[in-house]
Design an enzyme around this catalytic site. Sequence first.
Site, PDB file in Angstrom:
ATOM      1  N   ASN A  10      -6.507  -0.787   6.942  1.00 17.74           N
ATOM      2  CA  ASN A  10      -5.431  -0.582   5.969  1.00 17.74           C
ATOM      3  C   ASN A  10      -4.128  -0.392   6.743  1.00 17.74           C
ATOM      4  O   ASN A  10      -3.928   0.627   7.371  1.00 17.74           O
ATOM      5  CB  ASN A  10      -5.763   0.651   5.122  1.00 17.74           C
ATOM      6  CG  ASN A  10      -4.651   0.996   4.139  1.00 17.74           C
ATOM      7  OD1 ASN A  10      -3.693   0.221   3.974  1.00 17.74           O
ATOM      8  ND2 ASN A  10      -4.775   2.140   3.487  1.00 17.74           N
ATOM      9  N   LYS A  12      -1.224  -0.004   5.584  1.00 20.43           N
ATOM     10  CA  LYS A  12      -0.249   0.837   4.856  1.00 20.43           C
ATOM     11  C   LYS A  12       1.135   0.176   4.920  1.00 20.43           C
ATOM     12  O   LYS A  12       1.214  -1.048   4.819  1.00 20.43           O
ATOM     13  CB  LYS A  12      -0.279   2.255   5.424  1.00 20.43           C
ATOM     14  CG  LYS A  12      -1.713   2.825   5.412  1.00 20.43           C
ATOM     15  CD  LYS A  12      -1.807   4.286   5.678  1.00 20.43           C
ATOM     16  CE  LYS A  12      -3.264   4.729   5.580  1.00 20.43           C
ATOM     17  NZ  LYS A  12      -3.451   6.161   5.801  1.00 20.43           N
ATOM     18  N   HIS A  97      -6.337   4.523  -3.535  1.00 20.96           N
ATOM     19  CA  HIS A  97      -6.106   5.217  -2.257  1.00 20.96           C
ATOM     20  C   HIS A  97      -5.403   6.552  -2.520  1.00 20.96           C
ATOM     21  O   HIS A  97      -4.549   6.645  -3.402  1.00 20.96           O
ATOM     22  CB  HIS A  97      -5.267   4.346  -1.321  1.00 20.96           C
ATOM     23  CG  HIS A  97      -5.243   4.876   0.082  1.00 20.96           C
ATOM     24  ND1 HIS A  97      -4.463   5.942   0.456  1.00 20.96           N
ATOM     25  CD2 HIS A  97      -5.952   4.518   1.180  1.00 20.96           C
ATOM     26  CE1 HIS A  97      -4.679   6.206   1.743  1.00 20.96           C
ATOM     27  NE2 HIS A  97      -5.582   5.364   2.196  1.00 20.96           N
ATOM     28  N   GLU A  99      -3.105   8.037  -1.059  1.00 17.49           N
ATOM     29  CA  GLU A  99      -1.640   8.027  -0.953  1.00 17.49           C
ATOM     30  C   GLU A  99      -1.011   7.484  -2.233  1.00 17.49           C
ATOM     31  O   GLU A  99       0.111   7.847  -2.584  1.00 17.49           O
ATOM     32  CB  GLU A  99      -1.220   7.233   0.299  1.00 17.49           C
ATOM     33  CG  GLU A  99      -1.539   8.019   1.563  1.00 17.49           C
ATOM     34  CD  GLU A  99      -1.704   7.188   2.820  1.00 17.49           C
ATOM     35  OE1 GLU A  99      -1.364   5.996   2.835  1.00 17.49           O
ATOM     36  OE2 GLU A  99      -2.209   7.763   3.817  1.00 17.49           O
ATOM     37  N   GLU A 168     -12.728   9.011   1.750  1.00 15.81           N
ATOM     38  CA  GLU A 168     -11.660   9.375   2.675  1.00 15.81           C
ATOM     39  C   GLU A 168     -11.181  10.796   2.373  1.00 15.81           C
ATOM     40  O   GLU A 168     -10.354  10.998   1.464  1.00 15.81           O
ATOM     41  CB  GLU A 168     -10.469   8.422   2.530  1.00 15.81           C
ATOM     42  CG  GLU A 168     -10.788   6.972   2.842  1.00 15.81           C
ATOM     43  CD  GLU A 168      -9.533   6.193   3.205  1.00 15.81           C
ATOM     44  OE1 GLU A 168      -9.497   5.665   4.313  1.00 15.81           O
ATOM     45  OE2 GLU A 168      -8.590   6.150   2.403  1.00 15.81           O
ATOM     46  N   GLY A 174      -4.765  10.427   8.772  1.00 14.78           N
ATOM     47  CA  GLY A 174      -3.548  10.465   9.568  1.00 14.78           C
ATOM     48  C   GLY A 174      -3.318  11.783  10.278  1.00 14.78           C
ATOM     49  O   GLY A 174      -2.218  12.054  10.759  1.00 14.78           O
ATOM     50  N   SER A 211      -8.865   9.105  10.122  1.00 15.91           N
ATOM     51  CA  SER A 211      -8.744   9.266  11.575  1.00 15.91           C
ATOM     52  C   SER A 211      -9.903   8.632  12.356  1.00 15.91           C
ATOM     53  O   SER A 211     -10.353   9.181  13.359  1.00 15.91           O
ATOM     54  CB  SER A 211      -8.589  10.756  11.949  1.00 15.91           C
ATOM     55  OG  SER A 211      -7.380  11.261  11.422  1.00 15.91           O
TER      56      SER A 211
HETATM   57  P1  13P Z   1      -6.018   6.932   9.257  1.00 17.49           P
HETATM   58  O1  13P Z   1      -7.133   6.130   9.880  1.00 17.49           O
HETATM   59  O2  13P Z   1      -4.679   6.617   9.843  1.00 17.49           O
HETATM   60  O3  13P Z   1      -6.340   8.397   9.241  1.00 17.49           O
HETATM   61  O4  13P Z   1      -5.927   6.459   7.736  1.00 17.49           O
HETATM   62  C1  13P Z   1      -7.082   6.434   6.967  1.00 17.49           C
HETATM   63  C2  13P Z   1      -6.778   5.759   5.685  1.00 17.49           C
HETATM   64  O5  13P Z   1      -6.132   6.305   4.820  1.00 17.49           O
HETATM   65  C3  13P Z   1      -7.267   4.379   5.509  1.00 17.49           C
HETATM   66  O6  13P Z   1      -7.109   3.957   4.192  1.00 17.49           O
END
Ligand code: 13P
Length: 248
Positions: A10, A12, A97, A99, A168, A174, A211
């Site tokens: 992803n 982002k 997701h 976010e 997740e 992150g 992560s």
């Molecule tokens: P990270 O791997 O940067 O922690 O992000 C995970 C994520 O949200 C993937 O969709």
Amino acid sequence: MARRPLVAGNWKMHKTGAEARAYAAELRALLGRGPLVPEVAVCPPFTALATAAEAFDGSAIAVLAQALHEAPQGAHTGEISAAMIAAAGATGALVGHSERRAAGETDEQVAARLRAALDAGLDVILCVGESLELREAGETRLWLARQLASALGVVAEGEERRLAIAYEPIWAIGTGRTATPQTAQEALAHVRAVAGAKLDGTALRILYGGSVTPDNAAELMAQPDADGALVGGASLEPASFRDIVRAA
Ligand code: 13P
């Protein structure tokens, strides 16, 4: 039943079309020509979707969108429909997701978007996960069951072949703070059990996200209920993403 692992990156809000094209060339070279053992996908931002789909065309790497709107078209400024995603050459989408949920996407919207994606012929990676607050309050299992009940309410038996679920934990996204393999496994098994009430749990792929790095990927993906990973930051460099694909 053997489930083929799935590793998705992803991106982002990273990478322009030109950067996506360069990434695709590098990743294709790194992964070689033969068939890949795990299924591999990348999720570029909307503006790079068509370019990425073109750049990965003819490879075993799928291109998925990061989100979609449930309406087929209309007055929804800034939104993108499932049909637009398919027309850009992508074959699937992330839905729900954390976010996006944090930015206001509701359970009802997640369910409607999941249905719209499947109806348009897109594959879906549905994302679920608890906050640190919920985990510390001992509410993780209940929360995941609620998120799943709401979203899977719109899915029909047999559709597990076009659906994967990414667990997740928000506190691991992150932050560099990965769930321990045991913590991840407990949640993944719970997700499979809950989803299994509605779908064929033995066929459904469940991914861990939060992560994931080349260093921890093998151990996380070795858990019995982990069928791959949804990778954020560590998917942005082709070599690092390749190492995670190899770990799968
Ligand atoms: P990270 O791997 O940067 O922690 O992000 C995970 C994520 O949200 C993937 O969709």
